[in-house]
Write an enzyme that holds these catalytic residues in place. Structure first.
Site, PDB file in Angstrom:
ATOM      1  N   ARG A  56      -6.164 -10.009  -1.504  1.00  0.00           N
ATOM      2  CA  ARG A  56      -5.030  -9.122  -1.251  1.00  0.00           C
ATOM      3  C   ARG A  56      -3.933  -9.828  -0.796  1.00  0.00           C
ATOM      4  NH1 ARG A  56      -9.620  -5.823   0.549  1.00  0.00           N
ATOM      5  NH2 ARG A  56      -8.761  -6.219   2.623  1.00  0.00           N
ATOM      6  N   LYS A 147       6.648   6.202   4.772  1.00  0.00           N
ATOM      7  CA  LYS A 147       6.339   6.989   3.508  1.00  0.00           C
ATOM      8  C   LYS A 147       5.037   7.834   3.661  1.00  0.00           C
ATOM      9  CE  LYS A 147       3.690   6.487   0.233  1.00  0.00           C
ATOM     10  NZ  LYS A 147       3.122   6.071  -0.963  1.00  0.00           N
ATOM     11  N   LYS A 230      11.082  11.247  -2.538  1.00  0.00           N
ATOM     12  CA  LYS A 230      10.370  10.390  -3.501  1.00  0.00           C
ATOM     13  C   LYS A 230       9.504  11.567  -4.256  1.00  0.00           C
ATOM     14  CE  LYS A 230       6.953   6.702  -4.619  1.00  0.00           C
ATOM     15  NZ  LYS A 230       6.332   5.601  -3.948  1.00  0.00           N
TER      16      LYS A 230
END
Length: 364
Positions: A56, A147, A230
């Site tokens: 990752r 977010k 968003k």
């Protein structure tokens, strides 16, 4: 009516507004690299790569160390918590690498969706407990925006009034807490593309959801100039037999936004919602070419639609890293143009870019 108690100082408001503007200025958008460990596992298994910390890290390093030209198109990057504390091969923290390029660092702060009792399979999003402390820590560690994703779906019985109100309220609580701690909140009320509904139905539901969201943001005294939205683009359902043109998607999307989103909001960064890379770019381009007044920057916050071709090109092989970087640079440049209505497709976009990225009941 209760007396007005100012929640933010003029200095706090100034900082938040400046951060929000930086993220979406001059056609810039956001790379959403905030996939959870589980979601990264699905992405990596598709290219037969083991889902371990190092893989990752290497993949995200590939994205973050691409050619500096991507800074023309990428104004912000959303990190997953793990990524916030990872480093490059030479020991440079990812946060420093991104900030040194003039890109704003963001962080996903929600804890995922949970069932909303008393509804037809609807959900709310958890993570408000301890959020203020986490936001304060993330700000100290280099993040400047956050977010939080809420999810609604269209069916015969959904979204219910309860789900719309609950998710709007959760988003507003999150946004208020973020701003108190110096983070610009990205408000994400995603209406999933699952279903066979038509374009008009999606537009109607999008308008209702956004109207409720901005009423809740007002109730919670959220400073709109220091926030971003968003949303989903307005599209027909994934199972609909009717395929809409980019121009139809653009008209329905911008009409819904004009009816519900205050002009004080500096930017709207669309999610790609399982569209293919190319469709996400074409629809964004059409949105920015529409001859309607658009008081906000209309840009992108793409995850899969910026990364699908990159993952395929990389396939976990060190020798493929330069080619994978080129794919990312290409998609970033295309979306930077689309965010200004200047993208001109050059014939075939390649098979990977044209593949649907739809995942039923998408969760990350």
């Amino acid at each position: 009516m209760a007396a007005l108690y100012p929640a933010l100082t003029p200095e706090q408001k100034k900082e938040l507004a400046e951060i929000a503007q930086r993220i979406v200025s001059n056609g810039k958008g956001i790379l959403a690299a905030d996939e959870s460990t589980g979601t990264m596992g699905k992405r990596l298994s598709a290219i037969k790569v083991e889902n371990v910390d190092e893989n990752r890290r290497v993949y995200r390093q590939l994205l973050f160390s691409s050619d500096p030209s991507v800074t023309k198109a990428i104004g912000g990057v959303i990190f997953y918590e793990e990524t916030l504390y990872q480093k490059t091969d030479d020991g440079t923290p990812f946060v420093k690498l991104i900030k040194d390029r003039g890109i704003v660092v963001g962080i996903k702060v929600d804890k995922g969706t949970v069932p909303l009792a008393g509804t037809d399979g609807e959900s709310t999003t958890q993570g408000l407990d301890g959020l203020a402390e986490r936001c304060a820590r993330y700000k100290k560690d280099g993040a400047d925006f956050a977010k939080w994703r809420c999810v609604l779906k269209i069916s015969k019985n959904t979204p219910s009034a309860l789900a719309i109100a609950e998710n709007a309220n959760v988003l507003a609580r999150y946004a208020s807490i973020c701003q108190q701690n110096g983070l610009v909140p990205i408000v994400e009320p995603e209406i999933l593309p699952d279903g066979d509904h038509d374009l008009k139905t999606c537009q109607y539901v999008t308008e209702k959801v956004l109207a409720a969201t901005y009423k809740a943001l007002s109730d919670h005294h959220v400073y709109l100039e220091g926030s971003l939205l968003k949303p989903n683009m307005v599209t027909a359902g994934q199972a609909s037999k009717i395929r809409c043109s980019p121009q139809e998607v653009a008209m329905a999307t911008v009409t819904a936004l004009r009816r519900t989103v205050p002009s004080a909001v500096p930017g709207i960064t669309f999610l790609s919602g399982g569209q293919s890379e190319e469709d996400a770019s074409l629809n964004l381009n059409a949105i920015n070419q529409l001859p309607l007044e658009r008081p906000w920057a209309l840009s992108f916050s793409y995850g899969r639609a910026l990364q699908a071709s990159v993952l395929k090109a990389w396939a976990g092989a060190p020798a493929n890293i330069p080619a994978a970087k080129k794919e990312f640079e290409k998609r970033a440049a295309i979306n930077g143009l689309a965010a200004q209505g200047k993208y001109v497709p050059a014939g075939s976009s390649g098979s990977a870019a044209s593949e649907s990225l739809f995942i039923a009941n998408h969760n990350y």
